[in-house]
Design a protein around this motif. Structure first.
Motif, PDB file in Angstrom:
ATOM      1  N   GLN A  25       0.804  -1.219   0.000  1.00 40.56           N
ATOM      2  CA  GLN A  25       0.000   0.000   0.000  1.00 40.56           C
ATOM      3  C   GLN A  25       0.839   1.271   0.000  1.00 40.56           C
ATOM      4  N   THR A  26       1.948   1.275   0.729  1.00 38.80           N
ATOM      5  CA  THR A  26       2.777   2.485   0.765  1.00 38.80           C
ATOM      6  C   THR A  26       3.415   2.751  -0.594  1.00 38.80           C
ATOM      7  N   LYS A  27       3.883   1.702  -1.255  1.00 35.43           N
ATOM      8  CA  LYS A  27       4.482   1.870  -2.578  1.00 35.43           C
ATOM      9  C   LYS A  27       3.449   2.307  -3.611  1.00 35.43           C
ATOM     10  N   MET A  28       2.219   1.804  -3.489  1.00 38.44           N
ATOM     11  CA  MET A  28       1.168   2.203  -4.425  1.00 38.44           C
ATOM     12  C   MET A  28       0.714   3.637  -4.171  1.00 38.44           C
ATOM     13  N   LEU A  29       0.633   4.013  -2.911  1.00 36.07           N
ATOM     14  CA  LEU A  29       0.157   5.346  -2.567  1.00 36.07           C
ATOM     15  C   LEU A  29       1.223   6.407  -2.805  1.00 36.07           C
ATOM     16  N   PHE A  30       2.475   6.030  -2.601  1.00 34.57           N
ATOM     17  CA  PHE A  30       3.585   6.972  -2.773  1.00 34.57           C
ATOM     18  C   PHE A  30       4.606   6.388  -3.748  1.00 34.57           C
ATOM     19  N   PRO A  31       4.369   6.510  -5.051  1.00 34.38           N
ATOM     20  CA  PRO A  31       5.284   5.948  -6.058  1.00 34.38           C
ATOM     21  C   PRO A  31       6.537   6.812  -6.208  1.00 34.38           C
ATOM     22  N   VAL A  32       7.409   6.668  -5.246  1.00 32.55           N
ATOM     23  CA  VAL A  32       8.592   7.524  -5.138  1.00 32.55           C
ATOM     24  C   VAL A  32       9.437   7.495  -6.405  1.00 32.55           C
ATOM     25  N   GLN A  33       9.690   6.314  -6.945  1.00 30.98           N
ATOM     26  CA  GLN A  33      10.574   6.201  -8.097  1.00 30.98           C
ATOM     27  C   GLN A  33       9.975   6.826  -9.347  1.00 30.98           C
ATOM     28  N   VAL A  34       8.678   6.742  -9.487  1.00 28.43           N
ATOM     29  CA  VAL A  34       8.011   7.376 -10.633  1.00 28.43           C
ATOM     30  C   VAL A  34       8.208   8.887 -10.570  1.00 28.43           C
ATOM     31  N   ALA A  35       7.992   9.463  -9.385  1.00 22.00           N
ATOM     32  CA  ALA A  35       8.167  10.905  -9.221  1.00 22.00           C
ATOM     33  C   ALA A  35       9.607  11.318  -9.463  1.00 22.00           C
ATOM     34  N   ALA A  36      10.557  10.524  -8.963  1.00 24.05           N
ATOM     35  CA  ALA A  36      11.973  10.872  -9.100  1.00 24.05           C
ATOM     36  C   ALA A  36      12.452  10.770 -10.540  1.00 24.05           C
ATOM     37  N   ALA A  37      11.839   9.881 -11.317  1.00 23.75           N
ATOM     38  CA  ALA A  37      12.294   9.655 -12.690  1.00 23.75           C
ATOM     39  C   ALA A  37      11.786  10.714 -13.664  1.00 23.75           C
ATOM     40  N   ASN A  38      10.863  11.535 -13.233  1.00 28.00           N
ATOM     41  CA  ASN A  38      10.246  12.500 -14.157  1.00 28.00           C
ATOM     42  C   ASN A  38      10.477  13.941 -13.732  1.00 28.00           C
ATOM     43  N   GLN A  39      11.692  14.221 -13.285  1.00 26.19           N
ATOM     44  CA  GLN A  39      11.988  15.584 -12.858  1.00 26.19           C
ATOM     45  C   GLN A  39      12.414  16.422 -14.060  1.00 26.19           C
ATOM     46  N   PRO A  40      11.651  17.453 -14.389  1.00 23.64           N
ATOM     47  CA  PRO A  40      12.003  18.308 -15.527  1.00 23.64           C
ATOM     48  C   PRO A  40      13.155  19.244 -15.170  1.00 23.64           C
ATOM     49  N   PRO A  41      13.892  19.702 -16.163  1.00 32.35           N
ATOM     50  CA  PRO A  41      14.978  20.643 -15.889  1.00 32.35           C
ATOM     51  C   PRO A  41      14.437  21.989 -15.426  1.00 32.35           C
ATOM     52  N   LEU A  42      15.137  22.579 -14.487  1.00 32.33           N
ATOM     53  CA  LEU A  42      14.729  23.877 -13.943  1.00 32.33           C
ATOM     54  C   LEU A  42      15.550  24.995 -14.573  1.00 32.33           C
ATOM     55  N   PRO A  43      14.987  26.189 -14.663  1.00 31.46           N
ATOM     56  CA  PRO A  43      15.753  27.321 -15.213  1.00 31.46           C
ATOM     57  C   PRO A  43      16.863  27.733 -14.243  1.00 31.46           C
ATOM     58  N   PRO A  44      17.880  28.426 -14.737  1.00 27.84           N
ATOM     59  CA  PRO A  44      18.986  28.854 -13.869  1.00 27.84           C
ATOM     60  C   PRO A  44      18.530  29.721 -12.704  1.00 27.84           C
ATOM     61  N   SER A  45      17.401  30.383 -12.860  1.00 25.41           N
ATOM     62  CA  SER A  45      16.907  31.264 -11.799  1.00 25.41           C
ATOM     63  C   SER A  45      16.297  30.509 -10.628  1.00 25.41           C
TER      64      SER A  45
END
Length: 268
Positions: A25-45
């Motif tokens: 249940q914790t892995k299904m409710l909080f898909p940590v790896q999915v969130a970590a794998a989809n981090q978009p690049p941030l601007p320099p600011s």
């Protein structure tokens, strides 16, 4: 005798599925790896924020935009598969002239610790207090999906200028029953987020935006909130939107901007 064997076999299979759901249940409710794998690049600011929780974990956040004494800061809490970069970039795209802040949930890299409903709720207060110690500012809390529970908890315990709930649910327990009707979720669910109790009789100006075709958080799970929020200043259902495509819908963008404008107009 064969009938008894069949019944026992079915019971064992059922018990196995229930046990598996309980363990995962914790892995299904909080898909940590999915969130970590989809981090978009941030601007320099973009500015990196770092907050330590009372029990020693570190929460890493993102700040975009410039602060203003006249315009509230937007503090975003994403869905369970979102990360802080995605939340901050999305809100900054809607409000490029405002300060936008979002934090990676506990246990979502690069934040440390283990995710849980209790931790996420408590961390919202730690984040708010840190930001206000840094500099007192008006603040609007925006919660997306599971983040609506976190934002509601914050608004219940700290003074925010407005609360925006996107595809909110009345409680995690009720939502779990929607998706796992075959399991005794009331007994097995370890993560509690009673949103309906958090918003009940809460005077914070609140906006609620629901997706009419949502199959993850069905509109009927948002419906009970309407009758208990005393200061619901905006209530919008985007009829032809689903849970995930809602954010690209022009009507959703208009609703969020309308809500923020109403909060700002009502602020002293």
């Amino acid at each position: 005798m064969w009938l008894v064997t069949v019944i026992l076999g079915i019971a064992c299979v059922y018990a196995g599925f229930v046990l598996l759901a309980a363990l995962l249940q914790t892995k299904m409710l909080f898909p940590v790896q999915v969130a970590a794998a989809n981090q978009p690049p941030l601007p320099p600011s973009a500015e990196r924020l770092d907050v330590t929780t009372p029990d020693g974990d570190r929460l890493i956040g993102v700040r975009l935009g410039t602060s203003s004494q006249s315009k509230p800061c937007l503090l975003g809490f994403g869905g369970n598969a979102w990360n802080a970069a995605a939340v901050a970039l999305y809100l900054h795209g809607l409000f490029p002239d405002r300060e936008v802040i979002a934090f990676h949930y506990r246990g979502y890299p690069p934040s440390s610790g283990e995710p849980s409903a209790r931790a996420l709720l408590a961390d919202s207060l730690t984040i708010f207090d840190h930001l206000q110690q840094e500099r007192t500012r008006p603040l609007i809390a925006i919660g997306l999906s599971i983040g609506s529970g976190v934002a509601s908890y914050l608004a219940r315990h700290r003074p925010v200028n407005g609360l925006i709930l996107v595809t909110p649910f009345d409680s995690l327990k009720a939502l779990a029953k929607e998706h796992f009707a075959w399991a005794p979720t009331g007994l097995l669910l370890r993560h509690q987020m009673p949103v309906i109790d958090l918003v009940k009789d809460q005077r914070t100006p609140t906006a609620m935006i629901v997706a009419g075709r949502d199959t993850i958080v069905p509109a009927r799970r948002s419906e009970p909130l309407r009758s208990v929020i005393p200061n619901l200043v905006l209530d919008r259902t985007i009829a032809d939107a689903g849970h995930n495509d809602l954010y690209d819908h022009p009507a959703f963008v208009s609703a969020v901007r309308e809500a923020v404008a109403q909060f700002e107009a009502a602020s002293p």
